[in-house]
Write a protein that holds these residues in place. Structure first.
Motif, short mmCIF file in Angstrom:
data_model
loop_
_atom_site.label_atom_id
_atom_site.label_comp_id
_atom_site.label_asym_id
_atom_site.label_seq_id
_atom_site.Cartn_x
_atom_site.Cartn_y
_atom_site.Cartn_z
N ASP A 36 12.80 -0.01 -26.12
CA ASP A 36 11.99 -0.39 -27.26
C ASP A 36 12.51 -1.76 -27.67
N ILE A 37 11.66 -2.75 -27.66
CA ILE A 37 12.10 -4.12 -27.85
C ILE A 37 11.49 -4.72 -29.11
N THR A 38 12.34 -5.31 -29.93
CA THR A 38 11.91 -6.09 -31.08
C THR A 38 12.35 -7.53 -30.86
N PRO A 39 11.74 -8.47 -31.56
CA PRO A 39 12.22 -9.84 -31.46
C PRO A 39 13.71 -9.96 -31.83
N ALA A 40 14.15 -9.18 -32.82
CA ALA A 40 15.56 -9.22 -33.22
C ALA A 40 16.47 -8.78 -32.09
N VAL A 97 -1.98 -11.78 -30.40
CA VAL A 97 -1.23 -12.00 -31.64
C VAL A 97 0.04 -11.15 -31.67
N GLU A 98 0.01 -9.96 -31.10
CA GLU A 98 1.18 -9.07 -31.09
C GLU A 98 2.38 -9.69 -30.38
N LEU A 99 2.11 -10.52 -29.40
CA LEU A 99 3.19 -11.14 -28.63
C LEU A 99 3.76 -12.40 -29.27
N GLU A 100 3.06 -13.00 -30.20
CA GLU A 100 3.48 -14.28 -30.77
C GLU A 100 4.91 -14.26 -31.29
N ARG A 101 5.30 -13.20 -31.97
CA ARG A 101 6.65 -13.17 -32.54
C ARG A 101 7.75 -12.95 -31.50
N TYR A 102 7.36 -12.67 -30.26
CA TYR A 102 8.32 -12.48 -29.17
C TYR A 102 8.57 -13.76 -28.37
N VAL A 103 7.67 -14.72 -28.45
CA VAL A 103 7.71 -15.89 -27.58
C VAL A 103 8.99 -16.70 -27.76
N VAL A 104 9.32 -17.07 -28.98
CA VAL A 104 10.50 -17.91 -29.21
C VAL A 104 11.79 -17.16 -28.87
N LEU A 139 7.52 -3.64 -28.94
CA LEU A 139 7.15 -3.67 -27.54
C LEU A 139 7.87 -2.51 -26.85
N VAL A 140 7.14 -1.73 -26.11
CA VAL A 140 7.72 -0.59 -25.39
C VAL A 140 7.66 -0.93 -23.90
N VAL A 141 8.77 -0.71 -23.22
CA VAL A 141 8.86 -1.02 -21.80
C VAL A 141 9.20 0.25 -21.05
N ARG A 142 8.46 0.48 -19.99
CA ARG A 142 8.82 1.58 -19.10
C ARG A 142 8.94 1.03 -17.70
N ARG A 143 9.60 1.79 -16.84
CA ARG A 143 9.85 1.32 -15.48
C ARG A 143 9.71 2.48 -14.51
N LEU A 144 9.53 2.11 -13.27
CA LEU A 144 9.47 3.09 -12.20
C LEU A 144 10.87 3.26 -11.65
N HIS A 145 11.37 4.50 -11.65
CA HIS A 145 12.71 4.79 -11.14
C HIS A 145 12.64 6.04 -10.27
N LYS A 146 12.92 5.85 -8.99
CA LYS A 146 12.90 6.95 -8.03
C LYS A 146 11.58 7.72 -8.08
N GLY A 147 10.50 6.95 -8.14
CA GLY A 147 9.17 7.55 -8.11
C GLY A 147 8.67 8.10 -9.43
N LEU A 148 9.45 8.00 -10.48
CA LEU A 148 9.04 8.51 -11.79
C LEU A 148 8.95 7.37 -12.80
N LEU A 149 7.93 7.41 -13.64
CA LEU A 149 7.83 6.43 -14.72
C LEU A 149 8.73 6.90 -15.85
#
Length: 158
Positions: A122-126, A11-18, A107-117
């Motif tokens: 921070d992503i909102t539908p807006a 349900v948390e993802l529903e508002r992100y789909v469109v 929605l929070v996004v993290r990534r691997l960069h040079k061996g470090l997370l």
């Protein structure tokens, strides 16, 4: 590998789909507008697409390709549009390839960069909607620049 929490059907993802779908379609449209512009100078399509691949260095490559080949206003507008495209493309890349989870608000996004997370976004539908609108505007402007440049070249040939 992308880890997705919660489940894709959550349900948390529903508002992100469109907004996500619109942004992806707008990205494709903006990318093709860049390719069409490049095809003015690099007439082999595969080579033009290779030129556009990897958006990090794209603004510099586009300035080199079109310096003294567009009118001053068109060149400046192209430069602004390509910088915006590159910025949105980078954030889009992190969204698509990053690790997702929810902090309760967004929605929070993290990534691997040079061996470090690292925390990436921070992503909102807006916010995703803003990216989509920006990409649509970029495509519109680049279409106009490409059309104007093509018409000027055709007129100069006569």
């Amino acid at each position: 590998m992308t880890l997705l929490f919660p489940r894709a059907s959550s349900v948390e993802l529903e508002r992100y789909v469109v907004p996500f779908g619109r942004m992806m379609l707008a990205y494709g449209r903006a990318h093709e507008a860049v390719v069409e512009l490049v095809l003015l100078e690099i007439t082999e399509e595969a080579e033009a697409r290779e030129h556009v691949a990897g958006t990090k260095g794209l603004p510099k490559k586009m300035r080199r390709l079109f310096r003294d080949k567009l009118g001053k206003e068109e060149f400046e507008l192209m430069n602004v549009c390509i910088k915006q495209f590159s910025e949105v493309a980078s954030e889009r890349h992190h969204l698509i390839h990053g690790e997702w989870w929810f902090d309760g608000k967004c929605l929070v996004v993290r990534r691997l960069h040079k061996g470090l997370l690292m925390h990436a976004l921070d992503i909102t539908p807006a916010r995703i909607d803003e990216w989509g609108e920006t990409l649509d505007n970029i495509a519109d402007e680049l279409d106009i620049i490409q059309d104007t440049a093509r018409r000027k070249r055709e007129a100069a040939e006569f």
